[in-house]
Design an enzyme around this catalytic site. Structure first.
Site, PDB file in Angstrom:
ATOM      1  N   SER A 158      -2.936  -7.773   2.639  1.00 18.62           N
ATOM      2  CA  SER A 158      -3.262  -7.645   4.058  1.00 18.62           C
ATOM      3  C   SER A 158      -3.679  -8.994   4.625  1.00 18.62           C
ATOM      4  O   SER A 158      -3.330  -9.338   5.751  1.00 18.62           O
ATOM      5  CB  SER A 158      -4.383  -6.629   4.254  1.00 18.62           C
ATOM      6  OG  SER A 158      -3.961  -5.360   3.858  1.00 18.62           O
ATOM      7  N   HIS A 212       0.842  -1.209   0.000  1.00 21.26           N
ATOM      8  CA  HIS A 212       0.000   0.000   0.000  1.00 21.26           C
ATOM      9  C   HIS A 212       0.875   1.256   0.000  1.00 21.26           C
ATOM     10  O   HIS A 212       0.616   2.200  -0.739  1.00 21.26           O
ATOM     11  CB  HIS A 212      -0.893   0.048   1.251  1.00 21.26           C
ATOM     12  CG  HIS A 212      -1.911  -1.045   1.335  1.00 21.26           C
ATOM     13  ND1 HIS A 212      -2.121  -1.766   2.483  1.00 21.26           N
ATOM     14  CD2 HIS A 212      -2.799  -1.527   0.437  1.00 21.26           C
ATOM     15  CE1 HIS A 212      -3.093  -2.643   2.292  1.00 21.26           C
ATOM     16  NE2 HIS A 212      -3.521  -2.531   1.057  1.00 21.26           N
ATOM     17  N   ARG A 217      -1.775  -6.242  -8.470  1.00 25.36           N
ATOM     18  CA  ARG A 217      -0.686  -7.181  -8.190  1.00 25.36           C
ATOM     19  C   ARG A 217      -0.662  -8.218  -9.300  1.00 25.36           C
ATOM     20  O   ARG A 217      -0.275  -7.924 -10.407  1.00 25.36           O
ATOM     21  CB  ARG A 217      -0.892  -7.845  -6.824  1.00 25.36           C
ATOM     22  CG  ARG A 217      -0.529  -6.935  -5.675  1.00 25.36           C
ATOM     23  CD  ARG A 217      -1.105  -7.391  -4.364  1.00 25.36           C
ATOM     24  NE  ARG A 217      -2.559  -7.313  -4.400  1.00 25.36           N
ATOM     25  CZ  ARG A 217      -3.341  -7.358  -3.336  1.00 25.36           C
ATOM     26  NH1 ARG A 217      -2.816  -7.532  -2.151  1.00 25.36           N
ATOM     27  NH2 ARG A 217      -4.640  -7.246  -3.447  1.00 25.36           N
ATOM     28  N   LYS A 271     -18.489  -7.118   8.076  1.00 20.07           N
ATOM     29  CA  LYS A 271     -17.236  -7.831   8.336  1.00 20.07           C
ATOM     30  C   LYS A 271     -16.620  -7.382   9.653  1.00 20.07           C
ATOM     31  O   LYS A 271     -16.778  -6.241  10.059  1.00 20.07           O
ATOM     32  CB  LYS A 271     -16.235  -7.544   7.209  1.00 20.07           C
ATOM     33  CG  LYS A 271     -16.547  -8.313   5.941  1.00 20.07           C
ATOM     34  CD  LYS A 271     -15.388  -8.208   4.982  1.00 20.07           C
ATOM     35  CE  LYS A 271     -15.719  -8.831   3.641  1.00 20.07           C
ATOM     36  NZ  LYS A 271     -14.761  -8.427   2.608  1.00 20.07           N
TER      37      LYS A 271
HETATM   38  P1  ADP Z   1      -5.526  -6.170   0.356  1.00 18.63           P
HETATM   39  O1  ADP Z   1      -5.954  -6.658  -0.989  1.00 18.63           O
HETATM   40  O2  ADP Z   1      -4.064  -6.259   0.595  1.00 18.63           O
HETATM   41  O3  ADP Z   1      -6.395  -6.633   1.473  1.00 18.63           O
HETATM   42  P2  ADP Z   1      -6.871  -3.613   0.193  1.00 18.63           P
HETATM   43  O4  ADP Z   1      -8.217  -4.151  -0.014  1.00 18.63           O
HETATM   44  O5  ADP Z   1      -6.673  -2.725   1.350  1.00 18.63           O
HETATM   45  O6  ADP Z   1      -5.710  -4.653   0.335  1.00 18.63           O
HETATM   46  O7  ADP Z   1      -6.348  -2.940  -1.139  1.00 18.63           O
HETATM   47  C1  ADP Z   1      -6.443  -1.612  -1.449  1.00 18.63           C
HETATM   48  C2  ADP Z   1      -5.800  -1.399  -2.797  1.00 18.63           C
HETATM   49  O8  ADP Z   1      -4.395  -1.595  -2.675  1.00 18.63           O
HETATM   50  C3  ADP Z   1      -6.232  -2.343  -3.895  1.00 18.63           C
HETATM   51  O9  ADP Z   1      -6.260  -1.642  -5.110  1.00 18.63           O
HETATM   52  C4  ADP Z   1      -5.166  -3.384  -3.930  1.00 18.63           C
HETATM   53  O10 ADP Z   1      -5.053  -3.981  -5.203  1.00 18.63           O
HETATM   54  C5  ADP Z   1      -3.962  -2.525  -3.618  1.00 18.63           C
HETATM   55  N1  ADP Z   1      -2.863  -3.303  -3.064  1.00 18.63           N
HETATM   56  C6  ADP Z   1      -2.888  -4.079  -1.964  1.00 18.63           C
HETATM   57  N2  ADP Z   1      -1.682  -4.663  -1.759  1.00 18.63           N
HETATM   58  C7  ADP Z   1      -0.883  -4.241  -2.772  1.00 18.63           C
HETATM   59  C8  ADP Z   1       0.466  -4.510  -3.149  1.00 18.63           C
HETATM   60  N3  ADP Z   1       1.222  -5.354  -2.461  1.00 18.63           N
HETATM   61  N4  ADP Z   1       0.956  -3.887  -4.247  1.00 18.63           N
HETATM   62  C9  ADP Z   1       0.149  -3.071  -4.956  1.00 18.63           C
HETATM   63  N5  ADP Z   1      -1.128  -2.803  -4.677  1.00 18.63           N
HETATM   64  C10 ADP Z   1      -1.639  -3.373  -3.596  1.00 18.63           C
END
Ligand code: ADP
Length: 159
Positions: free
Chosen positions: A127, A17, A89, A41
């Site tokens: 996450s 992030h 990703r 959730k």
């Molecule tokens: P996660 O999928 O890790 O639970 P979130 O739902 O908080 O995370 O994701 C928020 C945004 O950040 C999404 O667009 C997700 O694709 C992106 N994101 C999460 N982890 C990464 C990463 N390691 N590299 C790039 N983007 C990421």
């Protein structure tokens, strides 16, 4: 002023992030990191905890941390922001993100989604995996920001 909303659950904030936020700031003057609250959730970190952790990890004044409930496009309209920033990703992200971007475009044609590819160091970090690894006592030191680490260990009763 070019602004974008970077939405997600951030439960917890990871280095993946952070990388998207840092790179997003090269494209936008202002980023609103918006925590999506889903009352159905049960998250590991409360909204207040996540806001605090993101603020600590991103002291840059161009970064605002907020939260929203309900439709993201409604939140974007309410904030008068026309760009949504998402990270991509692996291929596995693509299908879901593609569907969501199209749904959001149908709901709000004036709001555009912009994708940034993750860096090679972060493509495996999510996450969910961080939570699972940490719960089992795995070493996640390099996967989350420094301020998140002790809080994560605390959640699982680890030192
Ligand atoms: P996660 O999928 O890790 O639970 P979130 O739902 O908080 O995370 O994701 C928020 C945004 O950040 C999404 O667009 C997700 O694709 C992106 N994101 C999460 N982890 C990464 C990463 N390691 N590299 C790039 N983007 C990421």
């Amino acid at each position: 002023m070019r602004a974008a909303i970077y939405p997600g659950s951030f439960d917890p904030l990871t280095n993946g992030h952070l990388s998207i936020i840092a790179r997003g700031l090269k494209l936008f003057d202002r980023l609103i990191v918006a925590i999506a609250v889903n009352p159905k959730k049960t998250p590991l970190f409360t909204v207040e905890e996540r806001v605090e952790l993101i603020k600590q990890a991103c002291p840059d004044p161009r970064v605002e941390v907020d939260h929203f409930e309900g439709l993201l496009v409604n939140y974007a309209r309410q904030r008068s922001v026309k760009v949504l920033l998402r990270g991509l990703r692996a291929v596995s992200d693509f299908d879901y993100e593609f569907q969501m971007a199209n749904m959001n475009r149908t709901l709000a044609p004036d709001v555009e989604t912009v994708f940034m590819m993750t860096g090679e160091d972060y493509f495996y970090i999510s996450s969910q995996l961080v939570r699972e690894a940490a719960a089992l006592g795995g070493n996640v030191d390099n996967l989350v920001p420094k301020n998140v680490l002790p809080r994560l260990k605390e959640k699982f009763g680890l030192k």
